[in-house]
Design an enzyme around this catalytic site. Structure first.
Site, mmCIF file in Angstrom:
data_model
loop_
_atom_site.group_PDB
_atom_site.id
_atom_site.type_symbol
_atom_site.label_atom_id
_atom_site.label_comp_id
_atom_site.label_asym_id
_atom_site.label_seq_id
_atom_site.Cartn_x
_atom_site.Cartn_y
_atom_site.Cartn_z
ATOM 1 C CB ILE A 1 -14.700 -22.634 -0.933
ATOM 2 C CG1 ILE A 1 -14.714 -21.161 -0.482
ATOM 3 C CG2 ILE A 1 -16.112 -23.200 -0.979
ATOM 4 C CD1 ILE A 1 -15.508 -20.234 -1.371
ATOM 5 C CE LYS B 1 -11.197 -21.753 -11.074
ATOM 6 N NZ LYS B 1 -10.726 -21.844 -9.680
#
Length: 504
Positions: A344, A79
């Site tokens: 997260i 990403k």
């Protein structure tokens, strides 16, 4: 001879939060520490956090995880940023890409030179000056330094359930004891109020010295037993529902997350090796559950692999995350929608902060106060960044978007916007998560105009300013062109182990 037990940590709940906590404690707690995790297979996890930010490297590296193995085990992909589609107005998009935009010159960051060039009429969109966005838009990826010696920071998309299972194997191999069972009661010391044990449905008692609450939205320990209280941020972030569903792979195998504005919220798209993760975040005042389900299913790249799963939430946080001998991590600490992939990270950040203070015995009130103050600062500044995406929209005539555009803002966000509008100034306060470059990209991408820029930028002759922007753009294009496609790079990196599962 086995070390005697020096401290007993009990983690209530598994999932990503629980097993990240267990893995970190098993890696760094001193010899003699006893770590127990209690979870029930009958209780599901929310598991919407499948996209991350680059700080995840710090956590995985600290555990000594092999990156290629991690990607294989979690069906992960790379990403480079997040595309925001339709957040300013329908049909327009921008990217919050990781890494630098342009390059600073002298005393000033790049934004002031770009703002001056914009006023002069020759500045190009920010993507032309971002290594990560150029690579992302052309579906390219590489690790390490480019030919010009620049780093391209990256994060991951991964299956949160598989990540939790991966960390469980790691933690259990390091001595963590997992106990299957549902928590029926939380026992407390009558004098101190500290938690003394978890009582399971079968009557078993799990005693401990310190307890970590990873029970999700239920917050059985931090709120149910200790009454920490909840600070509701619905007035700033009114979305209160999500609908999640995986689908078959299809479309572009993007090295970036997509956040696509919708009628009453937004939809996420997260490409993994074996599927695409999708979800719709929305406000129930402007969209029914049935409408959300239909909207989500109508905008998938492939066939759905399950029935859409509804999730209800209230945006906000526990008033304190650490109370007595209990720490809340993950959803038990609070919730903010995952548009910037912070879920997260906030688990990781809480664990890191806690490890720096790891109590041996009862923690001093000053220690707990410091932890809670730092947590509050972090959560509030992330909240402000998320709110900016909503309030700086130009989707006029759409009730939900009209609401969020006109709502009262946190004072800390108002100050940031006013500073930017006045002179293009952006200040990163202390160690807030999002950098000046991140704010710059969202300000520019959402059409929040700066009226001026630092006049020091005028010292650069116009011809040199043109050369600065042009040379930056040309150099980045030259660095991106030889990069392999994201799909090819990922397949090669995991040594072909997942080759048959990845589809473009």
């Amino acid at each position: 001879m086995q070390d005697s037990v020096t401290a007993r940590y009990v983690i209530a709940g598994g999932g990503t939060a629980g097993w990240m906590s267990a893995a970190a404690l098993s890696r760094f707690a001193p010899p003699g520490t006893q770590i127990t995790l209690v979870e029930s297979e009958a209780i599901g996890t929310v598991g919407v956090g499948e996209a991350t930010i680059p700080q995840i490297h710090l956590f995985n590296s600290a555990l000594g995880l092999d990156e290629a193995e991690f990607l294989k085990e979690t069906r992960g992909s790379f990403k480079l940023g997040i595309e925001f589609d339709g957040w300013q107005r329908e049909g327009e998009s921008y990217m919050h890409a990781f890494g630098d935009i342009g390059r600073p010159l002298g005393l000033l960051p790049f934004q002031h030179y770009w703002l001056r060039a914009k006023q002069l009429g020759f500045a190009k969109p920010l993507q032309r000056y971002s290594l990560n966005e150029l690579a992302a838009r052309t579906m390219r990826m590489q690790r390490g330094k480019t030919a010009a010696g620049r780093e391209m920071p990256y994060a991951y998309h991964f299956d949160a359930g598989l990540y939790a299972a991966y960390l469980r194997r790691y933690a259990e191999a390091n001595g963590v004891n997992r106990i299957e069972g549902k928590i029926a009661n939380v026992k407390q010391n009558g004098e101190s109020g500290d938690i003394s044990a978890l009582e399971l449905e079968g009557g078993e008692k799990i005693e401990g010295d310190f307890f970590i609450d990873c029970t999700g939205f239920r917050a059985l320990l931090i709120d149910g037993a200790l009454g920490a209280g909840f600070e509701d941020w619905s007035n700033f972030l009114p979305c209160n529902r999500a609908m999640a569903v995986p689908c078959e792979g299809g479309g572009d195998f993007t090295p970036y997350t997509r956040a696509i504005a919708s009628k009453a919220g937004w939809q996420w798209r997260i490409p993994l090796q074996h599927r695409i993760g999708n979800g719709l975040v929305y406000c129930s005042d402007y969209c029914s559950d049935d409408e959300a389900r239909e909207t989500l299913l109508a905008n998938l790249d492939g066939a759905p692999q399950a029935e859409p799963r509804p999730i209800r939430f209230t945006t906000g946080k526990r008033r304190v995350h650490w109370k007595n001998n209990c720490l809340a991590i993950g959803l038990s600490a609070g919730f903010m929608e995952p548009m910037e992939s912070t879920s997260i990270h906030m688990i990781q950040s809480a664990i890191s902060r806690f490890m720096a203070l790891l109590p041996q015995g009862r923690a001093e009130p000053a220690t707990i106060d410091w932890f809670n103050a730092q947590s509050t600062f972090e959560w509030e500044r992330i909240r402000d960044f998320l709110v900016l995406h909503y309030t700086a929209n130009q989707r006029h005539g759409e009730p939900f978007w009209d609401l969020v555009r006109s709502m009262e803002l946190p004072a800390t966000l108002t100050a940031k916007i006013e500073q930017w509008r006045a002179s293009g100034f952006i200040h990163r306060e202390h160690e807030e998560l999002f950098t000046e470059v991140a704010w710059f990209q969202v300000f520019a991408g959402q059409g929040v105009e700066a009226d001026s820029y630092n006049p020091i930028a005028n010292a650069l002759p116009e011809a040199d300013l043109r050369a600065l922007l042009n040379d930056t753009e040309v150099a980045l294009v030259e660095q991106v062109q030889p990069m392999p496609r994201h799909l090819d790079f990922l397949q090669s990196y995991v040594n072909g182990a997942a080759r048959t599962e990845i589809s473009a």
